[in-house]
Design an enzyme around this catalytic site. Structure first.
Site, mmCIF file in Angstrom:
data_model
loop_
_atom_site.group_PDB
_atom_site.id
_atom_site.type_symbol
_atom_site.label_atom_id
_atom_site.label_comp_id
_atom_site.label_asym_id
_atom_site.label_seq_id
_atom_site.Cartn_x
_atom_site.Cartn_y
_atom_site.Cartn_z
ATOM 1 N N ASN A 210 -67.276 -32.949 -25.202
ATOM 2 C CA ASN A 210 -67.817 -31.845 -24.397
ATOM 3 C C ASN A 210 -69.325 -32.038 -24.256
ATOM 4 O O ASN A 210 -69.875 -33.033 -24.706
ATOM 5 C CB ASN A 210 -67.468 -30.490 -25.038
ATOM 6 C CG ASN A 210 -67.944 -30.424 -26.472
ATOM 7 O OD1 ASN A 210 -69.124 -30.542 -26.737
ATOM 8 N ND2 ASN A 210 -67.003 -30.270 -27.414
ATOM 9 N N LYS A 289 -58.336 -51.298 -24.397
ATOM 10 C CA LYS A 289 -58.640 -50.441 -23.245
ATOM 11 C C LYS A 289 -57.376 -50.203 -22.408
ATOM 12 O O LYS A 289 -56.687 -51.175 -22.057
ATOM 13 C CB LYS A 289 -59.723 -51.115 -22.404
ATOM 14 C CG LYS A 289 -60.214 -50.238 -21.285
ATOM 15 C CD LYS A 289 -61.322 -50.921 -20.498
ATOM 16 C CE LYS A 289 -61.627 -50.104 -19.264
ATOM 17 N NZ LYS A 289 -62.468 -50.805 -18.310
ATOM 18 N N ASP A 306 -59.024 -26.447 -37.686
ATOM 19 C CA ASP A 306 -60.114 -25.503 -37.434
ATOM 20 C C ASP A 306 -61.019 -25.491 -38.666
ATOM 21 O O ASP A 306 -60.704 -24.863 -39.685
ATOM 22 C CB ASP A 306 -59.562 -24.101 -37.138
ATOM 23 C CG ASP A 306 -60.661 -23.181 -36.621
ATOM 24 O OD1 ASP A 306 -61.786 -23.249 -37.157
ATOM 25 O OD2 ASP A 306 -60.388 -22.413 -35.685
ATOM 26 N N ILE A 307 -62.120 -26.201 -38.574
ATOM 27 C CA ILE A 307 -63.008 -26.417 -39.735
ATOM 28 C C ILE A 307 -63.570 -25.090 -40.235
ATOM 29 O O ILE A 307 -63.556 -24.791 -41.431
ATOM 30 C CB ILE A 307 -64.156 -27.380 -39.339
ATOM 31 C CG1 ILE A 307 -63.574 -28.706 -38.868
ATOM 32 C CG2 ILE A 307 -65.128 -27.579 -40.497
ATOM 33 C CD1 ILE A 307 -64.550 -29.624 -38.170
ATOM 34 N N PHE A 323 -69.989 -19.715 -34.331
ATOM 35 C CA PHE A 323 -70.474 -19.513 -32.968
ATOM 36 C C PHE A 323 -69.238 -19.361 -32.092
ATOM 37 O O PHE A 323 -68.176 -19.898 -32.420
ATOM 38 C CB PHE A 323 -71.288 -20.725 -32.504
ATOM 39 C CG PHE A 323 -72.766 -20.604 -32.771
ATOM 40 C CD1 PHE A 323 -73.238 -20.543 -34.065
ATOM 41 C CD2 PHE A 323 -73.675 -20.532 -31.721
ATOM 42 C CE1 PHE A 323 -74.606 -20.426 -34.328
ATOM 43 C CE2 PHE A 323 -75.034 -20.411 -31.954
ATOM 44 C CZ PHE A 323 -75.502 -20.359 -33.259
ATOM 45 N N LYS A 341 -60.745 -15.596 -37.747
ATOM 46 C CA LYS A 341 -61.199 -16.704 -38.605
ATOM 47 C C LYS A 341 -61.750 -16.191 -39.930
ATOM 48 O O LYS A 341 -62.092 -16.982 -40.804
ATOM 49 C CB LYS A 341 -62.259 -17.532 -37.874
ATOM 50 C CG LYS A 341 -61.738 -18.177 -36.577
ATOM 51 C CD LYS A 341 -62.624 -19.308 -36.099
ATOM 52 C CE LYS A 341 -62.161 -19.817 -34.738
ATOM 53 N NZ LYS A 341 -62.476 -21.219 -34.511
#
Ligand code: PMT
Length: 402
Positions: A210, A289, A306-307, A323, A341
Site C-alpha cells: 500500500n 517471475k 492481526d498484529i 490507528f 481489537k
C-alpha cells in the site's frame, strides 16, 4: 489565547534559501502576541534583508558579537536571558556543525550556548548534505544535549533534488514550539512502534502492498523518544532515514513484523501500531517471475495475522494504541476497531481522496478512547505525533494508577 502571547522568542536565521520563509515565521509569531527578536548570521544576510525582519519584528536585527553599544545594553548574555525560546530557522549544516562542537564564533552560536532557554533547530539543506553521517552525527550530539530538532520535511528542493532537507513551514514550526511539551512524559518507559507498509510477494518482482511511507510512524517514534522513552521501531519497507537514537528493525512481510513484535513486546509498556499491515497475502509465492501469457490470473490469498489485536489480547498486555485508516464512516469504524481489537486508544484518519495522509507531511487525527473522543485537527505529522504521545502518556499514567 495563544501559548505564545507575551513570550520572548529569539529567531535565529542562518544562510540558506529557506531564509525567505523566516519573514513569514516572524510575522506569524507577532500575530500570536509573541515578542520577537531576530539574530542573523552574515550568510543569512545574503538571502534576506535585515530591514525586512526589523519591519516585521518591530526590533532592529542583531548580528554582531562584539558590539560596544549592545554590550552596554543587551549583549549575548542579556539576549540569552531575555529569550523564553530560541528557534533557529533555517539552521544550515554549517551552523549545526558549529553548534555541535560548541563554537561561539558569532552572535547566534554564542547566544545558543549562553541561553538557559530551550533551543529548537529547523534544519534546511540539500538532501545529500542532510543524509551525510557528519550531519546526522552533529544532530545526534545536539539532541543528546537537549536541543530539539524540528523536521526537516521531505520533497522537492530549491536545487532540484527530491528528498529530506526542506525546512518545515512557519505554521508547523509555530505549532511545534507552542504545542504540548512532551519532554519527560514517558521517561523510563519502553515503547514499541510499528510503521510503514508490509510487502507480500507474489513472485520475486511483484507483490501486494500500500502507499504508507512510514512518515506517521517515524514521527510517533521520534515524539516518543523526545518524551524520554526507549523506542523499538519495527518498520516495513520505506525510504526514510532511520530516526536518531531509536532501535530500528526492518521487515518486509506481516508475518515477519509479527515475529519481530512477539520477540520484544513482553518487555514494553506501550505498543503503538501505526503500520499499514497488508491484510491478505498470497497463499503461494512463485519462485520465478510469473509469465504474462494468460489473459487472466487468479491468485489465492489468505488472511494475515492481526498484529495489533494479538498484542492487545496478550495476558499482561501493554497499553495498546492502534490507528484506523478508513475511507468512509471513519469515526464509526474507528470506534468499532477500538472495541473489537481490545485497544486502550485509537487514532482515526480518513484515507483516500485529495487530502489522504499516505505519503503526506500532514494528517488529520481524531483520538477515540473507551469513554471520550478528542479531535486533534489537521496539522503536520510531527505536531500530531507530539500531541498523540502526550495523550498516550496521560492515559497510560491514569490507567496505571487505578
Ligand atoms: O505511513 P504514512 O504515509 O505516514 O501514512 C500514515 C498512515 C495512513 C499509514 C497511518 O496514519 C495509519 O492510518 N496507519 C494504520 C493503517 C491501517 O492499516 O489501518 P487499519 O484500519 O487497516 O488497521 C487498524 C490497526 O490494526 C492499525 O493500527 C494497524 O497497524 C493494525 N493492523 C491491521 C492489520 C493487521 N493485519 N495487523 C495490524 O496490526
Amino acid at each position: 489565547m495563544s501559548h505564545l502571547a507575551d513570550q520572548h522568542i529569539l529567531v535565529g536565521i542562518t544562510g540558506g534559501i529557506a531564509a525567505y520563509k523566516s519573514a513569514e515565521l516572524v510575522r506569524r509569531l507577532g500575530d500570536q502576541g509573541a515578542q520577537v527578536q531576530v539574530i542573523m548570521t552574515d550568510a543569512a544576510k545574503a538571502f534576506i534583508a535585515p530591514l525586512t525582519l526589523q519591519a516585521l519584528s518591530g526590533r532592529p536585527v542583531r548580528d554582531t558579537l562584539l558590539d560596544p553599544e549592545a554590550e552596554s545594553g543587551m549583549g549575548h548574555i542579556e539576549l540569552g536571558r531575555w529569550a523564553d525560546t530560541v528557534l533557529v530557522a533555517p539552521a544550515s549544516a554549517d551552523f549545526i556543525a558549529r553548534l555541535a562542537v560548541g563554537l561561539a564564533s558569532d552572535l547566534l552560536s554564542t547566544v545558543c550556548l549562553a541561553t538557559p532557554a530551550p533551543v529548537y533547530l529547523a534544519p534546511a539543506m540539500n538532501q545529500e548534505m542532510w543524509r551525510k553521517p557528519t550531519t546526522q552525527r552533529n544532530l545526534a550530539t545536539l539532541e543528546a544535549d537537549g536541543i530539539t530538532v524540528l523536521g526537516p520535511a521531505s520533497g522537492m528542493q530549491a536545487c532540484g533534488d527530491d528528498g529530506p532537507g526542506r525546512m518545515l513551514e512557519p505554521e508547523q514550526l509555530i505549532n511545534s514550539i507552542s504545542g504540548p511539551q512532551v519532554r519527560g512524559a514517558l521517561e523510563g518507559m519502553r515503547v514499541m512502534i510499528t510503521a510503514g507498509p508490509t510487502w507480500e510477494a507474489l513472485d520475486p518482482v511483484r507483490g501486494l502492498s500500500n502507499h504508507s511511507s512510514g512518515k506517521m510512524g517515524y514521527a510517533v517514534a521520534t515524539a516518543a523518544r523526545s518524551a524520554g522513552a526507549s523506542v523499538d521501531l519495527i518498520s516495513g519497507p520505506v525510504t526514510l532515514p532511520p530516526p536518531r537514537d531509536i532501535k530500528i528493525q526492518k521487515v518486509q512481510t506481516a508475518q515477519q513484523m509479527l515475529a519481530a513484535v512477539e520477540k520484544g513486546v513482553s518487555k514494553c509498556d506501550i505498543f503503538i501500531g501505526v503500520a499499514a499491515v497488508v491484510d491478505y497475502r498470497p497463499i503461494q509465492t512463485a519462485a520465478s517471475k510469473i509469465k504474462k501469457d494468460a489473459q487472466t490470473l487468479t491468485v489465492e490469498l489468505v488472511r494475515n495475522p492481526d498484529i495489533l489485536a494479538q498484542v492487545a489480547h496478550r495476558p499482561n498486555a501493554p497499553f495498546t494504541v492502534g490507528f484506523a485508516a478508513e475511507t468512509d464512516h471513519a469515526i464509526e469504524y474507528g470506534r468499532q476497531k477500538l472495541q473489537s481489537k481490545g485497544l486502550d486508544l485509537i487514532a482515526v484518519n480518513q484515507v483516500g481522496g485529495e487530502d489522504s495522509p499516505f505519503g503526506s507531511d500532514n494528517n488529520q487525527l481524531t483520538l477515540i478512547g473507551p469513554h471520550d473522543e478528542v479531535d486533534l485537527g489537521l496539522d503536520s505529522k510531527a505536531v500530531l505525533a507530539a500531541q498523540l504521545v502526550e495523550e498516550i502518556a496521560r492515559r497510560y499514567h491514569e490507567k496505571s494508577s487505578t
